[in-house]
Design an enzyme around this catalytic site. Structure first.
Site, short mmCIF file in Angstrom:
data_model
loop_
_atom_site.label_atom_id
_atom_site.label_comp_id
_atom_site.label_asym_id
_atom_site.label_seq_id
_atom_site.Cartn_x
_atom_site.Cartn_y
_atom_site.Cartn_z
CE1 TYR A 40 37.51 71.38 43.88
CE2 TYR A 40 37.00 73.69 44.02
CZ TYR A 40 37.14 72.47 44.63
OH TYR A 40 36.91 72.35 45.98
CE LYS A 82 48.53 65.53 52.85
NZ LYS A 82 48.53 65.43 54.32
CG ASP A 85 47.74 67.34 57.11
OD1 ASP A 85 48.46 68.24 56.62
OD2 ASP A 85 48.19 66.21 57.36
CG ASP A 114 35.70 74.99 47.93
OD1 ASP A 114 34.99 75.74 48.59
OD2 ASP A 114 35.26 74.14 47.14
CG ASP A 133 33.09 77.19 53.07
OD1 ASP A 133 33.13 78.35 52.61
OD2 ASP A 133 32.27 76.34 52.70
#
Ligand code: NAD
Length: 351
Positions: free
Chosen positions: A135, A185, A217, A241, A245
């Protein structure tokens, strides 16, 4: 105890007003001042994080934020979008650690789309690094290459950034069930291989905490398959992020979930995990409980007022037990209330 209040856009002003009433009802000596952030700030000053807000936020001990953004500002250039104000204040105040609890209150077990036996009693804490990663990484942009547009962003983490968030996560796990799952990851991204290596290094400082690792994942799958296996999860900005959620939906309503973003001196920005909900803004039906619970986190993490934090959290539990529900968590047989009435019953429960 100085609090900067940033109501923001959409339902932001409605829900922050209720949290402010709750803070005032505690009878403590808070100094509160309001300022602009997000779309309203763009309209008034052309800047989503104006200078006057920067000054107030830097001087305050804590910031209480509603939410920012809305369709009105979606077509603006990226630097002027409300969300830039949010990224800006997090970076400016060096709020690198985002704490998001996902708790399923027993009264709301049916609100989850998952089977009650999978989620009942859920209590996990997701810790997301907030000021680094893709980001903020440079270079970024869209350029012409071989006659077509190519978009690019950079995922980057320094060892010190990983160490800093790692310590927050291990210390949070020490105060809970002493299990920490670090999500990365590493099978495809070098940056997250470093993330894993550093987490393993600092684990030596916390022999009482059991550290595990999971690829992002798989973590996304495990969160819906068997979420109660987790205690504390720690991950980078982008994965955090998405996973936070996802975790929020396990609990049935995003309108119930608070969050805290802290610097290294416990100064914090406290806000609900949801956005500005433009679809219901101005209707007086938004759920203010996530914002009220964010104020409780402020009492705990910035002001060290554990008893007051528990008092607010107990009041929220009490109104749920009494059957009061806003539309987002309503089910038959309970009493539907609006934003302000929910504030009223929480105040009554506090008394
Ligand atoms: P959202 O969280 O605003 O809304 C998603 C859904 O949840 C909507 O149906 C909304 O009505 C409902 N909802 C959210 N909060 C609720 C509450 N307290 N009570 C009852 N229902 C609630 O997400 P979105 O629709 O993707 O985004 C809307 C705007 O918010 C966008 O401009 C987005 O950029 C912005 N946003 C801001 C933040 C923030 O300020 N931290 C976070 C996410 C999104």
């Amino acid at each position: 105890m100085k609090i900067c209040v940033l109501p923001g856009d959409g339902i932001g002003p409605e829900i922050t007003a209720e949290a402010v009433r709750v803070l005032k009802a505690l009878g403590l000596k808070f100094e509160m001042e309001e300022a602009l952030l997000g779309g309203g700030a763009v309209d008034a000053t052309g800047n989503p994080y104006p200078e006057a807000t920067q000054k107030l936020a830097r001087e305050a001990d804590a910031v209480l934020l509603g939410a920012v953004g809305g369709p009105k500002w979606d077509a603006l250039p990226r630097e002027q979008r409300p969300e830039r104000g949010l990224l800006g204040i997090r970076k400016d105040l060096n709020l690198f650690a985002n704490l998001r609890p996902a708790i399923l209150y027993p009264e709301l077990a049916n609100a989850s789309t998952l089977k009650p036996e999978v989620v009942a009693g859920l209590d996990i804490l997701i810790i997301r690094e907030l000021t680094g990663d893709i980001y903020f990484g440079q270079p970024r942009g869209v350029r012409e290459e071989n006659g077509e547009r190519v978009g690019f962003n950079t995922m980057v983490y320094s060892e010190s950034e990983i160490r800093r968030i790692g310590h927050v996560a291990f210390q949070a796990a020490q105060k809970r069930n002493k299990r920490l799952c670090s999500v990365d990851k590493m099978n495809v991204l070098e940056c997250t291989q470093l993330w894993r290596d550093v987490m393993i290094e600092i684990a030596h400082d916390y022999p009482d905490v059991e550290l595990s690792h999971m690829l992002v994942d798989n973590a996304a799958m495990q969160l819906v398959k068997a979420p109660k296996q987790f205690d504390v999860m720690v991950t980078g900005n982008m994965f955090g992020d998405i996973l936070s959620d996802e975790a929020s939906m396990l609990t049935g309503s995003i309108g119930m979930l608070p969050s805290a973003s802290l610097d290294d001196k416990n100064k914090g920005l406290y806000e609900p995990s949801h956005g500005s909900a433009p679809d219901i803004a101005g209707k007086g039906i938004a759920n203010p409980l996530a914002t009220i619970l964010s104020a409780a986190m402020m009492l705990r993490y910035t002001f060290g007022l554990e008893a007051e934090a528990l008092r607010v959290e107990s009041a929220v539990k009490k109104v749920l037990a009494q059957g009061y529900r806003t539309g987002d968590i309503y089910e038959r047989g309970t009493s539907k209330v609006g934003t302000k009435e929910m504030g009223d019953v929480v105040l009554a429960a506090l008394a």
